[in-house]
Design a protein around this motif. Structure first.
Motif, PDB file in Angstrom:
ATOM      1  N   THR A 201       0.870  -1.179   0.000  1.00 31.56           N
ATOM      2  CA  THR A 201       0.000   0.000   0.000  1.00 31.56           C
ATOM      3  C   THR A 201       0.903   1.223   0.000  1.00 31.56           C
ATOM      4  OG1 THR A 201      -1.636  -1.223   1.290  1.00 31.56           O
ATOM      5  CG2 THR A 201      -1.889   1.178   1.172  1.00 31.56           C
ATOM      6  N   ILE A 202       0.621   2.169  -0.900  1.00 30.11           N
ATOM      7  CA  ILE A 202       1.489   3.343  -1.034  1.00 30.11           C
ATOM      8  C   ILE A 202       0.745   4.577  -0.553  1.00 30.11           C
ATOM      9  CG2 ILE A 202       2.800   4.757  -2.668  1.00 30.11           C
ATOM     10  CD1 ILE A 202       3.537   2.279  -4.136  1.00 30.11           C
ATOM     11  N   TYR A 203       1.387   5.286   0.406  1.00 31.80           N
ATOM     12  CA  TYR A 203       0.796   6.463   1.043  1.00 31.80           C
ATOM     13  C   TYR A 203       1.402   7.729   0.449  1.00 31.80           C
ATOM     14  CZ  TYR A 203      -1.080   3.279   4.559  1.00 31.80           C
ATOM     15  OH  TYR A 203      -1.765   2.272   5.193  1.00 31.80           O
ATOM     16  N   PHE A 204       0.577   8.794   0.368  1.00 37.08           N
ATOM     17  CA  PHE A 204       1.018  10.068  -0.196  1.00 37.08           C
ATOM     18  C   PHE A 204       0.786  11.204   0.794  1.00 37.08           C
ATOM     19  CE2 PHE A 204      -0.233   7.267  -3.648  1.00 37.08           C
ATOM     20  CZ  PHE A 204       0.904   7.281  -4.429  1.00 37.08           C
ATOM     21  N   LYS A 205       1.191  12.413   0.359  1.00 33.87           N
ATOM     22  CA  LYS A 205       1.038  13.584   1.223  1.00 33.87           C
ATOM     23  C   LYS A 205      -0.399  14.105   1.199  1.00 33.87           C
ATOM     24  CE  LYS A 205       2.733  18.315   1.802  1.00 33.87           C
ATOM     25  NZ  LYS A 205       3.642  19.355   1.272  1.00 33.87           N
ATOM     26  N   ASP A 206      -1.041  14.080   0.046  1.00 32.50           N
ATOM     27  CA  ASP A 206      -2.294  14.820  -0.090  1.00 32.50           C
ATOM     28  C   ASP A 206      -3.366  14.086  -0.898  1.00 32.50           C
ATOM     29  OD1 ASP A 206      -0.983  14.935  -2.464  1.00 32.50           O
ATOM     30  OD2 ASP A 206      -0.537  17.087  -2.338  1.00 32.50           O
TER      31      ASP A 206
END
Lengths: 130, 130, 130, 130
Positions: B52-57
């Protein structure tokens, strides 16, 4: 220094491994591309170490064997392993290191394929604590 | 090698992620900028892995799926992920890796935006032990 | 993805810190020297984060405050910190990061004082587990 | 900041160590090759630290002694150690660091043998938790 006697683990893993093809020979062997497992044995007796090397698409190689004497460090270059077989170049691999006494393992690479050095180092993953 | 069967964790995190825009194509694909999660499965059965890839916004992307066969290593390049969507370039991200059997994860980047290579590698953060 | 909810720690330390004086402005801001703490919050609620910066010969600076929203990552550049005071350049420092929910922290530096990039990254030290 | 008081360990190991021969003097001392142990003491009392340096083929050197004052960080360069003896150049070594109060240790090297910098950093291995 009694507490240092308990430093380490009997099982370590290095998930990242890669020996570049070194097509440009360097005048100084210290600047040749290499990958090493730095082993530290703070115990009062020798550590008998076994390395198993895992690949993407074939059975693991090994066991490779090494001894780290009591109160000594050994910086083992994967480039130099030959028994039971050399580590293939330009091939992804991973390593499990097992020891009969607790040791500490750090992983280092020097990449000199280009004119500028690239260095990496990280503590290996300890499977269990002594 | 019985003890190596217990090496690893079922949940890993890599808080740092960044794929540079690679505006200068390299003649040698091995020297292209890339970022990889090196996965090692020392178990006797296949590991089914979810990223799972998390981002800033924005909401996280994924799940991305991969299989690491029994007694094999897989060096997964984030550049190559495409399903359900490619990983955006020039964007900060972070990754959580979950597996149904214990694995070991190491994070590597090769940055070749300039003529000299830059390399980094670090063991990922293990959320729990097997 | 239930298990990822338990990834992390509420207290982290980065013993190494150094912001070089960047005397040669770069055309591309992505290639400016910088040092970052990459923070990952996999939880369902926001993380309120406090940074304290330690020095060699003066009292610690801070607290610096940041929020990492639920299911987001924040790559915090030490160069950008200004409240209560900027981080001094060309000065050794160390950082303790505390959060009200478990997070994961990785430390990265890009050094572009010379024409070739140098990169380092390492998982921070977790003081306690969630 | 009560929780930061419990950050750290009393025993650390750095299995990798190497001081290159620096045959090309640099105009800027900040760019000289060096290797450092970054020590962070978040406690309210001074940390009395002992370093023991292990080699491949001789007895360990030390103890080397240092003090990290309360709420301070010390970035200790191995190049500067002289008592009881300097650390030999171009020689593999490893280090055990012991402290009477919990500290955090990170290992850093800057290699400037060539025109491009190479940097590495990794959290040391913690033998026990505070």
């Amino acid at each position: 220094m009694t507490s240092s006697h308990s430093v380490g683990s009997r099982c370590w893993a290095i998930a990242e491994g890669y020996l570049p093809l070194d097509d440009v020979p360097k005048d100084d062997p210290r600047l040749m591309s290499h990958e090493a497992a730095c082993l530290l044995n703070t115990q009062e007796r020798d550590a008998h170490v076994t390395l198993t090397i895992y690949f993407k698409d074939r059975e693991p190689a090994g066991p490779y064997r090494a001894v780290v004497p009591a109160r000594r460090t050994l910086h083992l270059r994967f480039n130099d392993l030959s028994d039971p077989e050399p580590v293939p170049r330009d091939t992804d691999y991973a390593t499990v290191i097992e020891s009969d006494v607790p040791i500490v393992v750090q992983h280092t690479r020097l990449d000199s394929r280009q004119s500028a050095l690239a260095l990496l180092s990280t503590v290996a993953y300890a499977g269990e604590r002594a």
